[in-house]
Design a protein around this motif. Structure first.
Motif, PDB file in Angstrom:
ATOM      1  N   LEU A  78       3.724  -0.083  -5.654  1.00 24.30           N
ATOM      2  CA  LEU A  78       2.368   0.135  -5.161  1.00 24.30           C
ATOM      3  C   LEU A  78       1.404  -0.835  -5.847  1.00 24.30           C
ATOM      4  O   LEU A  78       1.417  -0.968  -7.065  1.00 24.30           O
ATOM      5  CB  LEU A  78       1.938   1.574  -5.449  1.00 24.30           C
ATOM      6  CG  LEU A  78       0.549   1.959  -4.975  1.00 24.30           C
ATOM      7  CD1 LEU A  78       0.510   2.078  -3.451  1.00 24.30           C
ATOM      8  CD2 LEU A  78       0.130   3.276  -5.615  1.00 24.30           C
ATOM      9  N   TYR A 124       0.849  -1.194   0.000  1.00 26.91           N
ATOM     10  CA  TYR A 124       0.000   0.000   0.000  1.00 26.91           C
ATOM     11  C   TYR A 124       0.885   1.245   0.000  1.00 26.91           C
ATOM     12  O   TYR A 124       2.122   1.161   0.005  1.00 26.91           O
ATOM     13  CB  TYR A 124      -0.996  -0.035   1.160  1.00 26.91           C
ATOM     14  CG  TYR A 124      -0.404  -0.357   2.514  1.00 26.91           C
ATOM     15  CD1 TYR A 124       0.010   0.651   3.370  1.00 26.91           C
ATOM     16  CD2 TYR A 124      -0.288  -1.684   2.943  1.00 26.91           C
ATOM     17  CE1 TYR A 124       0.531   0.356   4.611  1.00 26.91           C
ATOM     18  CE2 TYR A 124       0.246  -1.977   4.188  1.00 26.91           C
ATOM     19  CZ  TYR A 124       0.649  -0.964   5.017  1.00 26.91           C
ATOM     20  OH  TYR A 124       1.179  -1.247   6.250  1.00 26.91           O
ATOM     21  N   ARG A 125       0.257   2.400  -0.035  1.00 26.45           N
ATOM     22  CA  ARG A 125       0.997   3.648  -0.261  1.00 26.45           C
ATOM     23  C   ARG A 125       2.129   3.883   0.742  1.00 26.45           C
ATOM     24  O   ARG A 125       3.243   4.241   0.360  1.00 26.45           O
ATOM     25  CB  ARG A 125       0.024   4.834  -0.256  1.00 26.45           C
ATOM     26  CG  ARG A 125       0.632   6.109  -0.799  1.00 26.45           C
ATOM     27  CD  ARG A 125      -0.422   7.143  -1.127  1.00 26.45           C
ATOM     28  NE  ARG A 125      -1.497   6.658  -1.986  1.00 26.45           N
ATOM     29  CZ  ARG A 125      -1.387   6.437  -3.295  1.00 26.45           C
ATOM     30  NH1 ARG A 125      -0.235   6.656  -3.899  1.00 26.45           N
ATOM     31  NH2 ARG A 125      -2.421   6.017  -3.996  1.00 26.45           N
ATOM     32  N   ALA A 135      -3.615  -0.451  -1.771  1.00 27.74           N
ATOM     33  CA  ALA A 135      -3.659   0.955  -1.337  1.00 27.74           C
ATOM     34  C   ALA A 135      -5.096   1.363  -1.006  1.00 27.74           C
ATOM     35  O   ALA A 135      -5.340   2.054  -0.016  1.00 27.74           O
ATOM     36  CB  ALA A 135      -3.088   1.864  -2.421  1.00 27.74           C
TER      37      ALA A 135
END
Length: 196
Positions: A114, A53-54, A119
């Motif tokens: 990513l 994820y981010r 995310a």
């Protein structure tokens, strides 16, 4: 008035299983799970890719580190330490480890990107996808849906005891750590009373 028990889940606590940034945990947990199905040695690895994820990308994609603090936020360093030493705990960031040429060389094999769906699921879900490529051409994919130590996948009592011992024994000694753990687990008095 709403009862507190209705608003808060009792026991919904995360216990950190690794001594680094929590956004690296899913990748480390996934790499710990892989050998049970697909045994491999670090020297057999040609490449590892972590999709997350981010925060995994923005905070923890650090292919080069110079300090202990940078290493704690480097997926590349933590993966190298895990695969070569079996854990990412306090000693993973000892000065000798930070300059270990074996770990430094391995870091170049680790990449981070990513995954848009992961995310979108964050922060409700903290997951990672791992692709492990070996020099013999075999490729293993693993999705780690949670972090070990989160309420969805809690540490077992033996795992908590092992972490407690690792952190407390250097301060209190073996006997002191065992006595304190016994007091916490089974005692009826405050632990400070046994240490006085």
């Amino acid at each position: 008035m709403q009862d507190l028990g209705e608003r808060f889940v009792i026991g919904a606590i995360t216990f950190k299983n690794h001594g680094c940034c929590g956004h690296i945990f899913p990748a480390l947990d996934g790499l710990l799970a892989l050998p049970a199905r697909h045994p491999f040695l670090p020297e057999e690895v040609s490449r590892i890719h972590i999709a997350g994820y981010r925060a995994t990308v923005e905070m923890c994609d650090r292919p080069a580190v110079a300090t202990e603090q940078e290493a704690r936020f480097s997926t590349q360093f933590c993966v190298a330490a895990l695969l070569h030493h079996g854990a990412v705990r306090l000693d993973a960031f000892a000065p000798a480890r930070l300059v270990d040429p074996l770990l430094r060389a391995f870091m170049a094999k680790v990449s981070v990107s990513l995954a848009p769906d992961l995310a979108d699921a964050y922060p409700g879900r903290r997951a990672a996808r791992i692709r492990l490529e070996l020099q013999d051409g075999r490729v293993f994919d693993h999705e780690q849906p949670t972090r070990k130590g989160d309420p969805e996948d809690p540490l077992t009592d033996p795992e908590l005891d092992a972490k407690f011992h690792e952190l407390v024994a250097p301060v209190l000694g073996e006997a002191g750590a065992a006595a304190l753990l016994q007091a916490i687990r089974r005692g009826t008095r405050l632990p400070g009373a046994i240490l006085a």
